[in-house]
Design an enzyme around this catalytic site. Sequence first.
Site, PDB file in Angstrom:
ATOM      1  N   SER A   1       0.706  -1.107   0.177  1.00  0.00           N
ATOM      2  CA  SER A   1      -0.024  -0.473   0.091  1.00  0.00           C
ATOM      3  C   SER A   1       0.989   1.116  -0.084  1.00  0.00           C
ATOM      4  O   SER A   1       1.827   1.710   1.012  1.00  0.00           O
ATOM      5  CB  SER A   1      -1.338  -0.110   1.145  1.00  0.00           C
ATOM      6  OG  SER A   1      -1.830   1.030   1.579  1.00  0.00           O
TER       7      SER A   1
ATOM      8  N   ASP B   1      -6.509   3.795  -3.254  1.00  0.00           N
ATOM      9  CA  ASP B   1      -7.430   3.883  -2.241  1.00  0.00           C
ATOM     10  C   ASP B   1      -7.490   4.905  -1.524  1.00  0.00           C
ATOM     11  O   ASP B   1      -6.783   5.454  -1.038  1.00  0.00           O
ATOM     12  CB  ASP B   1      -6.525   2.825  -0.846  1.00  0.00           C
ATOM     13  CG  ASP B   1      -8.237   2.646   0.767  1.00  0.00           C
ATOM     14  OD1 ASP B   1      -8.242   3.015   0.567  1.00  0.00           O
ATOM     15  OD2 ASP B   1      -7.294   2.466   1.638  1.00  0.00           O
TER      16      ASP B   1
ATOM     17  N   GLU C   1     -10.448   1.131  -3.696  1.00  0.00           N
ATOM     18  CA  GLU C   1     -11.521   0.775  -2.324  1.00  0.00           C
ATOM     19  C   GLU C   1     -11.677   2.418  -2.169  1.00  0.00           C
ATOM     20  O   GLU C   1     -11.000   3.427  -1.654  1.00  0.00           O
ATOM     21  CB  GLU C   1      -9.993   0.509  -1.798  1.00  0.00           C
ATOM     22  CG  GLU C   1     -10.257   0.401  -0.367  1.00  0.00           C
ATOM     23  CD  GLU C   1      -9.283  -0.409   0.416  1.00  0.00           C
ATOM     24  OE1 GLU C   1      -7.616  -0.768  -0.378  1.00  0.00           O
ATOM     25  OE2 GLU C   1      -9.037  -0.449   1.453  1.00  0.00           O
TER      26      GLU C   1
ATOM     27  N   ASP D   1     -13.993  -1.055   3.030  1.00  0.00           N
ATOM     28  CA  ASP D   1     -13.498  -0.756   4.149  1.00  0.00           C
ATOM     29  C   ASP D   1     -13.785  -0.371   4.943  1.00  0.00           C
ATOM     30  O   ASP D   1     -14.461  -1.061   6.259  1.00  0.00           O
ATOM     31  CB  ASP D   1     -11.610  -0.490   3.523  1.00  0.00           C
ATOM     32  CG  ASP D   1     -10.607  -0.569   4.636  1.00  0.00           C
ATOM     33  OD1 ASP D   1     -10.878  -0.769   5.536  1.00  0.00           O
ATOM     34  OD2 ASP D   1      -9.489   0.078   4.620  1.00  0.00           O
TER      35      ASP D   1
ATOM     36  N   LYS E   1      -2.556   5.512  -2.891  1.00  0.00           N
ATOM     37  CA  LYS E   1      -3.887   5.999  -1.913  1.00  0.00           C
ATOM     38  C   LYS E   1      -3.664   7.399  -3.317  1.00  0.00           C
ATOM     39  O   LYS E   1      -3.392   7.582  -3.630  1.00  0.00           O
ATOM     40  CB  LYS E   1      -3.205   6.415  -0.860  1.00  0.00           C
ATOM     41  CG  LYS E   1      -2.698   5.183   0.169  1.00  0.00           C
ATOM     42  CD  LYS E   1      -3.642   4.472   0.840  1.00  0.00           C
ATOM     43  CE  LYS E   1      -3.524   4.101   2.064  1.00  0.00           C
ATOM     44  NZ  LYS E   1      -5.020   2.549   2.686  1.00  0.00           N
TER      45      LYS E   1
ATOM     46  N   LYS F   1     -10.782  -6.306   7.620  1.00  0.00           N
ATOM     47  CA  LYS F   1      -9.258  -6.279   8.783  1.00  0.00           C
ATOM     48  C   LYS F   1     -10.034  -6.592   9.790  1.00  0.00           C
ATOM     49  O   LYS F   1     -10.590  -6.378  10.388  1.00  0.00           O
ATOM     50  CB  LYS F   1      -9.558  -4.444   8.526  1.00  0.00           C
ATOM     51  CG  LYS F   1      -8.388  -3.821   7.477  1.00  0.00           C
ATOM     52  CD  LYS F   1      -8.066  -2.244   7.888  1.00  0.00           C
ATOM     53  CE  LYS F   1      -7.132  -1.881   6.324  1.00  0.00           C
ATOM     54  NZ  LYS F   1      -7.097  -0.640   6.322  1.00  0.00           N
TER      55      LYS F   1
ATOM     56  N   GLY G   1      -4.548  -4.220   5.987  1.00  0.00           N
ATOM     57  CA  GLY G   1      -4.042  -3.701   6.804  1.00  0.00           C
ATOM     58  C   GLY G   1      -3.422  -2.821   7.236  1.00  0.00           C
ATOM     59  O   GLY G   1      -4.070  -1.562   7.335  1.00  0.00           O
TER      60      GLY G   1
ATOM     61  N   LYS H   1      -0.952  -0.842  -4.145  1.00  0.00           N
ATOM     62  CA  LYS H   1      -1.911  -0.308  -4.096  1.00  0.00           C
ATOM     63  C   LYS H   1      -1.575   1.268  -4.272  1.00  0.00           C
ATOM     64  O   LYS H   1      -0.513   1.234  -3.030  1.00  0.00           O
ATOM     65  CB  LYS H   1      -2.687  -0.513  -2.457  1.00  0.00           C
ATOM     66  CG  LYS H   1      -3.591   0.278  -2.031  1.00  0.00           C
ATOM     67  CD  LYS H   1      -4.848  -0.280  -1.362  1.00  0.00           C
ATOM     68  CE  LYS H   1      -4.811  -0.875   0.707  1.00  0.00           C
ATOM     69  NZ  LYS H   1      -5.460  -0.204   1.321  1.00  0.00           N
TER      70      LYS H   1
HETATM   71 MG   LIG Z   1      -8.383   1.225   2.667  1.00  0.00          MG
END
Ligand SMILES: [Mg+2]
Length: 380
Positions: A147, A200, A225, A250, A175, A274, A302, A173
């Site tokens: 991530s 995300d 996400e 999420d 952000k 998660k 995570g 991934k």
């Molecule tokens: Mg997330």
Amino acid sequence: MAFAFDHPVLHCIPPPLEQIEFVTVRLPFITPFGISAHVWTCKEALLLRVTSGGFTVWSECVADPDPYYLSETTTTAAHIIRDFLLPVIKDGMTMAEILAEFRKVKGNAMAKATVENALLVLRAEADGVPLHALLGQKPARIMSGISIGIKETVDDLLAAVQEAVDKKYHRVKMKIKRGKDVAWVRAVRERFPDIQLMVDANCDFTLDDRPMLRELDAFGLTMIEQPLSYADIYQHSLVQKELKTPICLDESILSLDDAATALALGSCRIINIKEGRVGGLIESMRIAALCQQQGVPVWSGGMDETGIGRAVNIHLQTVPGFTLPGDTSETSRYFKEDIADPPVVLDREGFISIPPGPGLGIHIDPDRLNRYLVSRKTIR
Ligand SMILES: [Mg+2]
């Protein structure tokens, strides 16, 4: 009708808890980790250290000291654990009985998961079996995923993706946030046309951003996400109808009930589980079973955990339904050194092995624990 889930782990009886301690550690990140709402420069973790019958186990609360990911914090979690969760556990209760008591406490999933993890790891240690075996699973090679936080420049982002690709991470991934969205995704996709790429947004967009979200359909993303609010499930269903790319929820999924609502409304086609955010490993297994029944893949997200929480996520990914790579990265991607051994490393094909041995299969290095120690308090 409610979704029925029965599993032997619900009937196991955790060993009696003897000494219980709160231990807070603060580990500096090698690189600051930024999401749409906040940038963290370190991982401050609340740990629970529990002894019973000669065994000592550690459990990590995934909450941050601040409420920038979700509402729980390490302080609220400590309060709920000490004043409401630990007091209801009586010797001889089954996990099902304990979780029934925990259900009387509304919300506070991360606090509940912290205690549940300790109980299950203690049971596994006392039985001499790895945690995933207590969950009824066989060992497996675990897929890796990285991530990448919000970067200052596109060049910084491309460099970070290149590093992940070189390491053989199975998916990347990135952000995104308002203003660092379509153009940044395009830059990564043009440079890396073949990687498994997802984004995300950590809740940064609204229904008004639908035109921008539709533009993301052009980049062959595995998923988008949590584009909208953490408090929403319905509006995500409106966006999902307009997108080819699957939405993954999420922050919106705090329980099996939330997952059932999201699936019924068509709010997402993938769920990020998660275990801390949903209240523990058993609730994670229930969500995974529901999703599997409906053909919806799940993966393990995570929370930038220390080696304790990271190990829990590794064991969890042996559960059926976890068919997509999660957020499980190498320890060295976050920390110069961790408090737990062995560190998580990727093999040449980007896979992660489950740490061997009973329980989590890890042990805490006392020197490193002291080096990063913030506070320590015996609560029982
Ligand atoms: Mg997330």
